[in-house]
Design a protein around this motif. Structure first.
Motif, PDB file in Angstrom:
ATOM      1  N   THR A  57       0.835  -1.199   0.000  1.00 47.44           N
ATOM      2  CA  THR A  57       0.000   0.000   0.000  1.00 47.44           C
ATOM      3  C   THR A  57       0.870   1.251   0.000  1.00 47.44           C
ATOM      4  O   THR A  57       0.497   2.265  -0.542  1.00 47.44           O
ATOM      5  CB  THR A  57      -0.916   0.055   1.228  1.00 47.44           C
ATOM      6  N   ASN A 110       1.484  13.007   3.582  1.00 53.51           N
ATOM      7  CA  ASN A 110       0.835  11.854   4.211  1.00 53.51           C
ATOM      8  C   ASN A 110       1.900  10.923   4.786  1.00 53.51           C
ATOM      9  O   ASN A 110       2.455  10.081   4.090  1.00 53.51           O
ATOM     10  CB  ASN A 110      -0.029  11.129   3.172  1.00 53.51           C
ATOM     11  N   THR A 161       1.738   8.390   6.503  1.00 54.26           N
ATOM     12  CA  THR A 161       1.520   6.942   6.550  1.00 54.26           C
ATOM     13  C   THR A 161       2.112   6.267   5.312  1.00 54.26           C
ATOM     14  O   THR A 161       2.268   5.056   5.282  1.00 54.26           O
ATOM     15  CB  THR A 161       0.022   6.578   6.675  1.00 54.26           C
ATOM     16  N   VAL A 162       2.440   7.066   4.320  1.00 53.39           N
ATOM     17  CA  VAL A 162       3.110   6.509   3.141  1.00 53.39           C
ATOM     18  C   VAL A 162       4.610   6.602   3.415  1.00 53.39           C
ATOM     19  O   VAL A 162       5.215   7.671   3.290  1.00 53.39           O
ATOM     20  CB  VAL A 162       2.719   7.281   1.855  1.00 53.39           C
TER      21      VAL A 162
HETATM   22  C1  LIG Z   1      -2.523   8.431   3.382  1.00 56.23           C
HETATM   23  O1  LIG Z   1      -2.134   7.266   2.680  1.00 56.23           O
HETATM   24  C2  LIG Z   1      -2.824   6.104   3.057  1.00 56.23           C
HETATM   25  C3  LIG Z   1      -2.174   4.927   2.346  1.00 56.23           C
HETATM   26  O2  LIG Z   1      -2.008   5.178   0.979  1.00 56.23           O
HETATM   27  C4  LIG Z   1      -4.305   6.287   2.675  1.00 56.23           C
HETATM   28  O3  LIG Z   1      -5.030   5.136   3.044  1.00 56.23           O
HETATM   29  C5  LIG Z   1      -4.833   7.499   3.414  1.00 56.23           C
HETATM   30  O4  LIG Z   1      -6.149   7.766   3.012  1.00 56.23           O
HETATM   31  C6  LIG Z   1      -3.980   8.718   3.125  1.00 56.23           C
HETATM   32  N1  LIG Z   1      -4.368   9.836   3.967  1.00 56.23           N
HETATM   33  C7  LIG Z   1      -4.578  11.048   3.487  1.00 56.23           C
HETATM   34  C8  LIG Z   1      -4.973  12.090   4.488  1.00 56.23           C
HETATM   35  O5  LIG Z   1      -4.441  11.320   2.303  1.00 56.23           O
END
Ligand SMILES: *[C@@H]1O[C@H](CO)[C@@H](O)[C@H](O)[C@H]1NC(C)=O
Ligand SMILES: *[C@@H]1O[C@H](CO)[C@@H](O)[C@H](O)[C@H]1NC(C)=O
Ligand SMILES: *[C@@H]1O[C@H](CO)[C@@H](O)[C@H](O)[C@H]1NC(C)=O
Length: 248
Positions: free
Chosen positions: A20, A102, A104-105
């Motif tokens: 992901t 972001n 989380t990436v």
């Molecule tokens: C950040 O990235 C994750 C994984 O790709 C995704 O699920 C999530 O929606 C993203 N968050 C934002 C705020 O864009």
């Protein structure tokens, strides 16, 4: 079967996150499945972070939790990092690359800096007859050494005959004896470590035992100084009284 399912689940999770997450790190050294990159002291490690989905997305690098400041041209879609020379303080440090917008990436690499124990050459050591006998070797290494040995005059130290104690911890090994004796202890010593990764490393000590020196008679001297100080104080006080009397 239960025992097996836990690592399996862990593997699936790892697979999931790497899929992901759109950022990827290419390194100058091999990175194992746990994200650990093995390198030696003084080497150069380069890391390239890529975000393949969008070429002008801003990337951010962190060294553990601290942000690394990047040049403007080293941020968009692809960012390179060079760590040179690798030092002791880079061991176990994690470099993380993530999307600026972001977090989380993300992708990360943890350094495993291997280094041998800092043992080489020889040292002349002088000890006083009757004082504590002590020699010490720094044996800290990554991976840790597997064995430490002390030699005296070319043969393995005879702990009983020399009245020695050997204490070895993770970072140091000490050879000690309660009291230094010229006829027993004046000779050459060697500590040596061995490990599959680093081979054998050793350091030599040439110990000479000097005659016991006369201890400086400290206590009588302090008493003498106190008497002198006290007399001076009395003198000042009496003069001060006189000055005061003059001023009336
Ligand atoms: C950040 O990235 C994750 C994984 O790709 C995704 O699920 C999530 O929606 C993203 N968050 C934002 C705020 O864009
Ligand atoms: C680091 O590398 C050494 C040598 O290959 C290995 O023995 C050690 O287990 C590694 N440490 C970690 C934390 O992976
Ligand atoms: C060290 O070894 C040499 C020869 O092997 C011997 O002559 C000498 O007495 C030894 N010294 C001590 C302090 O054991």
């Amino acid at each position: 079967m239960k025992l097996m399912s836990i690592p399996l689940l862990f593997n699936l999770l790892l697979l999931y996150t790497t899929r992901t997450s759109g950022v990827k790190i290419d390194a100058s050294h091999a990175v194992n499945a746990q994200g650990i990159l093995e390198t030696n002291l003084e080497e150069t490690v380069s890391l390239v972070c890529k975000y393949e989905e969008e070429a002008d997305e801003e990337l951010v690098w962190k060294r553990n939790d601290a942000l690394i400041s990047l040049k403007e041209e080293n941020k968009k879609g692809l960012s390179k990092l060079c760590i040179t020379p690798i030092g002791y303080d880079d061991n176990e440090v994690t470099f993380t690359c993530q999307l600026g917008k972001n977090s989380t990436v993300t992708a990360s690499v943890t350094l495993n800096v291997t280094y041998p124990p800092p043992l080489s050459g020889s040292e002349d050591v002088s000890m006083e007859e009757g004082s504590v006998f002590a020699l010490q070797c720094d044996i800290g290494a990554n991976p840790p050494v597997t064995s430490v040995a002390w030699k005296m005059n070319g043969t393995v130290v005879d702990v009983l005959a020399g009245g020695f104690t050997i204490s070895t911890g993770a970072f140091t090994s000490r050879l000690t004896a309660d009291s230094t004796e010229k006829n027993l202890h004046e000779t050459t010593y060697e500590c040596s470590t061995s490990s599959p990764k680093h081979g054998i490393h050793s350091k030599v000590f040439h110990v000479t035992v000097t005659a016991e020196t006369m201890k400086f008679p400290l206590l009588p001297m302090i008493a003498g100084l106190v008497v002198v100080g006290f007399t001076m104080l009395l003198a000042i006080i009496s003069r001060w009284k006189k000055i005061r009397q003059c001023c009336k």
